[in-house]
Design an enzyme around this catalytic site. Structure first.
Site, short mmCIF file in Angstrom:
data_model
loop_
_atom_site.label_atom_id
_atom_site.label_comp_id
_atom_site.label_asym_id
_atom_site.label_seq_id
_atom_site.Cartn_x
_atom_site.Cartn_y
_atom_site.Cartn_z
N SER A 143 0.89 -1.21 -0.04
CA SER A 143 -0.07 0.06 -0.15
C SER A 143 0.82 1.36 -0.10
O SER A 143 2.10 1.17 0.59
CB SER A 143 -0.71 -0.09 1.21
OG SER A 143 -1.44 1.17 1.54
N TYR A 156 -2.19 0.67 10.49
CA TYR A 156 -2.15 0.01 9.48
C TYR A 156 -0.85 0.36 8.63
O TYR A 156 -0.26 -0.57 7.96
CB TYR A 156 -3.21 0.64 8.76
CG TYR A 156 -3.46 0.05 7.32
CD1 TYR A 156 -3.65 -1.18 6.89
CD2 TYR A 156 -3.40 1.01 6.17
CE1 TYR A 156 -3.80 -1.63 5.60
CE2 TYR A 156 -3.49 0.69 4.78
CZ TYR A 156 -3.77 -0.70 4.57
OH TYR A 156 -4.04 -1.04 3.30
C1 8X3 Z 1 -4.92 1.89 1.24
C2 8X3 Z 1 -4.41 3.26 1.19
O1 8X3 Z 1 -4.75 5.49 2.34
O2 8X3 Z 1 -6.05 3.99 2.93
O3 8X3 Z 1 -4.16 0.77 1.45
O4 8X3 Z 1 -3.83 3.84 3.89
S1 8X3 Z 1 -4.63 4.09 2.71
#
Ligand code: 8X3
Length: 258
Positions: A143, A156
């Site tokens: 990502s 995340y």
């Molecule tokens: C998804 C991109 O901007 O939501 O992997 O982290 S974000």
């Protein structure tokens, strides 16, 4: 530039998280490119339906219910293959968007489990089969969160940085073996589930993520990039592709028409 057709030994492509979104789109596109796709995800009914759809379209697909965080199940899954050509580590996702001060450690732990340990499990279990094919490819769907941070994203972002480091380190460690390591790092992609899962099913919060953004990427856009990278000739290793919608200049700079 001609698209490289898979050899007999490298014709199997395993896709994790294939029940929806980027994983499902990638399975469809790799199948259309001549791979025999093996769809894995926890939701058996979804991957079975997708395998049937792909088969009806004249391509080859099978479904195998699998939780990427369950190492014993992953090892058992790996015994089904002598060789495989492609492993797309797509399973993962975000939980919550809380600041560091109040983020839930359980969410952080789970994100690390799915995004990093899940990728580690599949990669470790299938690496011998990828090498045995004589022409293997590991894809890590990370990502833009694996390459920069943003407020509310730390759990995340930390996990996706882990996935990025796994890909980069693996590439160093297996150089000289016939296996490429490709990292695909998408930015804002509008899929059915990513934002909904992140916000525990809260549709309003999920919709806000894409509010006013002219054209977020689609799962097909990302699948197209994955398929392009995988089908380059074997000696071409596309190390990393960062792709975003035109309206997104960085993780924190998004043009919204409100
Ligand atoms: C998804 C991109 O901007 O939501 O992997 O982290 S974000």
């Amino acid at each position: 530039m001609a698209t490289a057709a898979p050899s007999a030994a490298s014709r199997i492509a395993v896709v994790t998280g294939a029940s929806s979104g980027i994983g499902a789109a990638t399975a469809r596109q790799l199948a259309a490119a001549g791979y025999r796709v093996v769809l894995t995800a926890r939701r058996k009914d979804r991957i079975e339906a997708l395998a049937e759809e792909i088969t009806k379209a004249g391509h080859q697909a099978t479904a195998y219910a699998l939780d990427v965080t369950d190492r014993a199940a992953v090892d058992e899954f790996a015994t089904a293959f002598k060789t495989i050509g492609v492993l797309v580590n797509n399973a993962g996702g975000a939980l919550g968007a809380d600041p560091v001060a109040t983020g839930d450690p359980a969410d952080w732990r789970q994100m690390y489990e799915t995004n990093v340990i899940g990728t580690l499990n599949l990669t470790q279990a299938l690496l011998p089969k990828l090498i045995a094919s004589g022409d293997g490819t590991v894809v890590v769907v990370s990502s833009t969160a694996g390459h920069g941070t943003y407020e509310g994203g730390a759990g995340y972002v930390a996990a996706k940085h882990g996935a990025h480091v796994l890909a980069e380190t693996l590439r160093l460690e297996i150089v000289g073996r016939p296996v490429r390591v490709i990292e695909i790092a998408p930015g804002m992609v509008k899929t059915d589930e990513f934002a909904l899962t992140r916000f525990s099913g809260d549709k309003e919060k999920a919709e806000k993520v894409y509010e006013g953004v002219a054209e977020p990427l689609t799962a097909d856009d990302v699948a197209d990039t994955i398929t392009w990278a995988v089908t380059r000739p074997s000696h071409v290793n596309v190390d990393l592709v960062v792709l975003r919608p035109r309206a997104q200049a960085s993780n924190t700079k998004v043009h919204r028409e409100l």
